[in-house]
Each structure stands twice: as C-alpha cells, then as structure tokens.
Design an enzyme around this catalytic site. Structure first.
Site, PDB file in Angstrom:
ATOM      1  N   GLU A 308       0.804  -1.217   0.000  1.00 48.53           N
ATOM      2  CA  GLU A 308       0.000   0.000   0.000  1.00 48.53           C
ATOM      3  C   GLU A 308       0.844   1.277   0.000  1.00 48.53           C
ATOM      4  O   GLU A 308       0.807   2.074   0.932  1.00 48.53           O
ATOM      5  CB  GLU A 308      -0.950  -0.009   1.205  1.00 48.53           C
ATOM      6  CG  GLU A 308      -1.942  -1.135   1.116  1.00 48.53           C
ATOM      7  CD  GLU A 308      -2.921  -1.207   2.274  1.00 48.53           C
ATOM      8  OE1 GLU A 308      -2.755  -0.449   3.253  1.00 48.53           O
ATOM      9  OE2 GLU A 308      -3.856  -2.024   2.204  1.00 48.53           O
ATOM     10  N   GLU A 428      -4.899  -8.489  -0.641  1.00 48.37           N
ATOM     11  CA  GLU A 428      -5.681  -8.479   0.595  1.00 48.37           C
ATOM     12  C   GLU A 428      -7.134  -8.278   0.216  1.00 48.37           C
ATOM     13  O   GLU A 428      -7.436  -7.483  -0.677  1.00 48.37           O
ATOM     14  CB  GLU A 428      -5.260  -7.338   1.532  1.00 48.37           C
ATOM     15  CG  GLU A 428      -3.854  -7.427   2.073  1.00 48.37           C
ATOM     16  CD  GLU A 428      -3.514  -6.236   2.976  1.00 48.37           C
ATOM     17  OE1 GLU A 428      -4.444  -5.511   3.402  1.00 48.37           O
ATOM     18  OE2 GLU A 428      -2.318  -6.026   3.252  1.00 48.37           O
TER      19      GLU A 428
END
Length: 696
Positions: A308, A428
């Site tokens: 991220e 994820e």
C-alpha cells in the site's frame, strides 16, 4: 493491511528488427544444419495465449538466427521476449536479440510470446531455422566436405554462451497460488511477531492452513524495527533467520509464498517526496539484502515491492503514481541484477494505495510497459464498498452499490492486465470491520453474500485472491475457524456458486398470531432443492411454498419452529441448493426494543436498552434542522462501533467519546434501526461534558 501485469518486450519495433537482421552473421556455406523446435502453449485464456519456444541447434554453431513459421488458424503475436518478432499476415519470423545470437552445436535458445486467437489455436505445423526446415535431423549439403579438410569447430573452441535468464510462466504461477491466505498482524506487527496479539507462527499452523485448501501464503513483513543505521541498514540476523525459517516451513508445506516491505510504507517510505535520497538508500539496502538472502530459494517464493504505497506532501495522486513507479522500477532492477533464481522470480508490483481506480491501474500499466519484464504480476487490494465495509451512511446490506463496486474494480484489473495474459493478485481482501472482537458491525448473512460474490467474480476473471486474516477468521491458538459457516462459504467460492436469500433472519412477534413470512431467493445459477431443519425436510405446500424466487414460510410451520417463543433465536432451518453451501435461516422471536432516560458525560454515556430479542443494525443522529450530528456529518447514519456500540449483556447502547467530540451543545435526535425492521427514537441533550437522555 494499510491497504500485474507481466511486462514483455512489445513487438513490432521495426527498427529493432532491421538492426537485428542486418547484423546477423550467416551460417558457413558448407556447414551441416539441422534443428528441433519445442513449441509449448503454457497458458491459454479467452482470446489470448502464452507460448514458450525452445530451439535446439543440431548442426554446426551459428551466430545469428531466424526462426520462421506460419500460423494455421489466424493467430497473431502481440508481445514477445528474448526475440524480435515480425509478422506479415500469417507468416511470423523471430530473430535473435543481441545477447542470444550465438547458438553452439546441440545448444538450445529459448524465447516466448503472447498471442491472440479466435476460433482455434492450432499449433504451427513446421518451422525453419535460417531457412532450413527443423525436422529434428541434421542435413548435410552435397558434396559433403571431408572432416579432415574442413573440421567442425569443437565445442570447446566455440562454447555455448551462459544460459540467459528465461521467463517463467507468471500467469501459471499466480493461478497456482489461488486461493491465498495472509499471515496478518504477525511479521508485520510492530515491533515484533506477537506484539499485536497473535501467537508465534508454528509448523502446525502452516500445516492446518494448507489442509484447509489454501495454496499460497502472503507474509507481510515490517522491517523498520529490525535493521541497523545508515548507510548499510543491516538487517538483524535473528529477525532475518526467523523470517527465513517460516518461509522455508511454508515452502516445505507446498505453499507459494509472497513477502514484502509492509508497514514500512507509512513508517518511512511515505517521506520520499521530501527525503528521496535517504528513503531510496534505505529501500534499496533492504531489498538488496532480502534478494541476496533468498536468491536461490524456490521460484515459489515471490517478492512484492511495498505494501500500500503512500506519500506525504505530494501535489496529488499523479505525483504519487510517479513515485510508485520509481520505487517499483528500482525494486525490479535491483532484484534482477542479484541473479540466481531472482533473474526470473515473479515480482509483484502495486498501484498507489494498492487501489484499483482506473487512473492507478493505468499508471501501473505504464510501469510494466517501460520495464519490459515477462515475470511481473500486479497487485491491488479489495475491502468492498466503504459504507458497507465499515457500516456507515446506512450501508448495512449487500446491495447494488456493493455489487457494482466489486464488479467495477475486478473488471478494471481484468481488462487492464488479465485479458492480456498479465496476472493479478488481490493481495488483501475482506471487509474492514468484520472482526471477532467487534461483533455485530456487519450482519452475518450480508457478509456471506459478499463472500459468495467475491469468490464468483474473482474466479470468473482469473484473479488470485489472498484473504486478509489478522486472527478474525482463524483462531490460531486453537487452529479452528471462528465461524465455520463463514469459511465454508469462502471455500465454496473457490470452485462454485452458492444460493443465498434476501435475509438469513425471520423475525416473529413474541406473542399473538404468527403470520407467514417471505424471503427472496438469490439462486446465483443454482436450483432450489428444499428446506431442512436438522435432518428433517420441511414439506412443500404445507411448510412452505415457492413462486419463482419468492419463498413463503407458512404460519403453521413458523408457529412450530418458534417453539416456546423465547426472545432470540428459536430454531434454525436451511435452504438447500443444487450446489454450494446451504443458506441458514434463523427463526427469531422479538418485540420492539425499549429504552429509558439516563444521564452521563461525554466520556461515559450508555442508554439503558431492553433489546427483547432484536439486534441493532445502525443509528442515525440528527440536529433539529435534520442535518447530521457527530462525526461524518455528511450523513445522518453514524459509523457502527466508532460512534456507538450495543452491549447486549449489559442491556445498553454505548455512545462513544469520539461521537460526542463532534456533537454541538443542544438536543440531538437519535433513531435506532433494528434488524427486525423496528425503529426506536431517543433524544440526547449535550451541555459541555454533561449529557442527558430521554425517550421523549
């Protein structure tokens, strides 16, 4: 949490082809020639395919080669690596690139390409190498020169070049990783493995996860607290050995393993805009050590550049995209230069924020185009439509908003990458607020619908999914699923669809006559096969009727299922379908909840509530003018648990200090929405830190 396309050399670079052909040395006019070709379709999908070609030189050494063939079914080459490919109609020629021109006797040179097809993808019938048909035999010209007068150079005098890195099959690798599981809140925890509540990872845990059907493990790793100072940033040996131990345990269990730099993204990488030299030095130092440590590990170990990625102080997401490109590019070049297995290891690159927004996907595509590396995958994360993921703004149900958000995101990465043979990992996924420590935020049946849809839409788009599990799904101390039905739905989605319904709850009045109730079935391509309570089948026509997708439970059946009609769940039945898992339906007796007046403070305020068998869905908070009160004042519906929380044992609904921190003094109208459909209105008045509550 914080929250790939394979890059290949674009074909059709005419200038490159001309240069390659013009510099090609010709074979000795009287040399023996012959060749064999192994043409292997390693991956195929709707409209596209990947081919690996191995060309073995059975004659005298050559320095410069051209392999030609004709596509029999109208196929087209779209991308290639380790060769320069040109086409004219169905005729295709692959020529060497600078580093693989020399091919010794009995040596093999390899290249690969992606292609498009429609109707059929028939293998070419024949190939020619430098104009000689490849039959697997040696062809000697006539007259044949005497061996003594014109000896062939020995292999020692014209050695084969060092084997060049050959591309693996990234699409096949990533496909083999489905389904995947995250070892979350473990090696990414700060400062160490057990700091965020999970036990030490054991071989027994890994074996259990493997036995449940998972084929890959993502091991998020935060390195920040485990290395020394500049300039070397030496990784702590004990930490690195522990990471290596769990990686090797996982590989021994048969897992594919994905490791990364995880919370480093927001701990220090995010300062790149203002401290680029320090960040890049630290980033490359860490990856240099990681790449070196695992250089010769199994190709089932994959590297992900950073989790991220995010940046502080940029001018906007466009600049953020550029910085992610810089980090991804440095990562790929560094790992490739480390050699060994890293020369062809599958590397995983994220978008900015690991977002599937179109602009972020487009930016990552540009990075792949520039890198021209066949062994890359893209990764994005998916936590669903935000109001549903955290239960805010009335997002209590799996509705069309949630469905369309899911489809749009998966379509974007499918169209950008998978449709061109480029693998994508949903690194994820889950819902942000599905957590065993905060029950009730997401209603179980609505979550099951979400799980069913994710499984279907990912599978039909060839996306590999890795569920985020920080302990909310698997109890790692007991090695059991916290909710077996949740896992069963997730697992079913790996291979098939399951039927669901408009609700998994049927609320009945605590007293009086019980009426019939209806549910709408979501067949999802299945057929309805009946209702069952335990091992007893309910009778169609007597206990229930079905008209289209409308399932009606009769008054008589519900009266029997309600039993003594105690508050709460009286019984459970299940709808069965032709495939997938059954849909459980709770029969619940309840009355309208009641509340009473109370006083408290902004730091401690709880409304006495008799739930009477009902469950809280959400809460609205409004000022007198109808505008939203409290946090997120753009909506009247507040975020479950952050602003309010039911305590069914104590018989209260707690209003959090975080809620009052953004409430003006004066009166606020609260409306509590319950899953039965009932609503209860309550009034609070805030004056400084004092709060009073009343029912009218």
């Amino acid at each position: 949490m914080q929250k790939s396309r394979r890059v290949r050399l674009w074909i059709g670079a005419v200038v490159g082809a001309v240069v390659a052909l013009s510099t090609m040395a010709t074979v000795n006019a009287h040399a023996a020639t012959g060749c064999g070709v192994a043409y292997t379709v390693s991956s195929q999908w709707a409209g596209g395919f990947t081919v690996n070609v191995n060309v073995t030189n059975l004659g005298d050494p050559v320095n410069g080669w051209r392999l030609a063939w004709t596509f029999p079914s109208g196929q087209q080459v779209t991308q290639a690596w380790n060769a320069t490919v040109t086409s004219s109609g169905a005729q295709v020629t692959a020529a060497n690139v600078s580093w693989n021109a020399a091919v010794a006797t009995n040596a093999t040179v390899s290249f690969g390409f992606n292609g498009s097809w429609s109707g059929a993808n028939t293998t070419p019938a024949s190939f020619t190498l430098n104009g000689v048909r490849c039959t697997g035999d040696v062809v000697s010209p006539s007259p044949s020169p005497s061996p003594s007068s014109s000896p062939s150079p020995s292999p020692s005098s014209s050695p084969s070049p060092s084997p060049s890195p050959q591309p693996g099959d990234a699409m096949a690798t990533v496909a083999a990783m489905q389904p995947g599981w995250n070892l979350g809140n473990t090696f990414d925890a700060i400062p160490d493995e057990t700091a965020w509540g999970n036990p030490l990872t054991t071989q027994a845990l890994l074996h259990h996860v493997r036995s449940q059907g998972y084929k890959s493990i993502r091991m998020p790793i935060t390195w920040s607290n485990h290395h020394g100072p500049a300039p070397d940033y030496t990784i702590d040996a004990a930490w690195l050995n522990r990471v290596r131990q769990v990686i090797e345990w996982s590989l021994a269990e048969g897992f594919y393993v994905l490791i990364n730099l995880h919370h480093d993204s927001w701990q220090w990488i995010n300062t790149y805009p203002t401290d680029s030299t320090t960040v890049m030095n630290r980033y490359t130092a860490l990856w240099r050590q990681i790449a070196g440590t695992f250089r010769d590990h199994s190709p089932k170990l994959l590297f992900e550049s950073v989790n991220e990625p995010q940046f502080a102080g940029t001018s906007g997401d466009d600049q953020g995209d550029q910085l992610v490109n810089t980090l991804n590019t440095a990562f790929v070049r560094l790992v490739r230069q480390s050699g060994g297995g890293n020369a062809t290891r599958v590397l995983v690159l994220p978008t900015l924020h690991t977002s599937s927004e179109q602009a972020r996907v487009d930016a990552l595509s540009a990075t792949f185009n520039a890198l021209r590396d066949p062994n890359l995958a893209a990764t994005v994360h998916f936590y669903g439509w935000w109001p549903f993921s955290v239960n805010i703004a009335g997002g209590t149900r799996y509705d069309s908003n949630v469905e369309q958000d899911l489809i749009a995101g998966f379509d974007r990465v499918r169209n950008a990458f998978v449709s061109r043979g480029i693998p994508v990992i949903i690194g994820e996924w889950a819902l942000l607020s599905w957590d065993h420590t905060r029950p009730g935020i997401i209603e179980r049946g609505e979550f099951l619908k979400f799980l069913e849809a994710v499984g279907y839409h990912a599978r039909t788009r060839n996306l590999t999914t890795m569920v985020w599990d920080a302990g909310q799904f698997l109890n790692r101390n007991e090695l059991r699923w916290r909710d077996q039905g949740v896992f069963d739905m997730m697992k079913a989605g790996w291979t098939t669809r399951s039927g669901t319904a408009s609700s998994d709850q049927v609320y009945l009045p605590r007293t009086g006559t019980i009426p019939s109730r209806t549910l709408t079935l979501n067949l999802n391509g299945t057929t309805f096969q009946g209702l069952r309570q335990g091992t007893t089948s309910l009778r169609q026509g007597t206990d229930y009727t079905l008209s289209g997708t409308t399932l009606t439970l009769t008054s008589a059946a519900l009266t029997r299922l309600a039993g003594n009609r105690a508050y709460g769940v009286n019984s459970t039945i299940e709808a069965r379908f032709s495939q997938g898992v059954p849909w459980q339906i709770s029969i619940i007796s309840s009355d309208t909840p009641t509340q009473t007046a109370t006083t408290g403070t902004t730091s401690s305020f709880a409304i006495p509530t008799q739930f009477r068998g009902d469950q809280l869905a959400t809460m609205e908070a409004k000022y007198a003018d109808g505008s939203g009160a409290g946090p997120a004042n753009w909506t009247t519906y507040k975020e479950f648990w952050s602003s309010f929380q039911p305590d069914y044992t104590a018989g209260t609904i707690i209003l959090k200090p975080e809620f009052f921190a953004e409430v003006n003094d004066g009166r606020v109208t609260l409306t509590f929405h319950f899953w039965s459909g009932k609503q209860v209105t309550y009034y609070i008045t805030k004056s400084g830190t004092t709060v009073t509550g009343a029912t009218g």
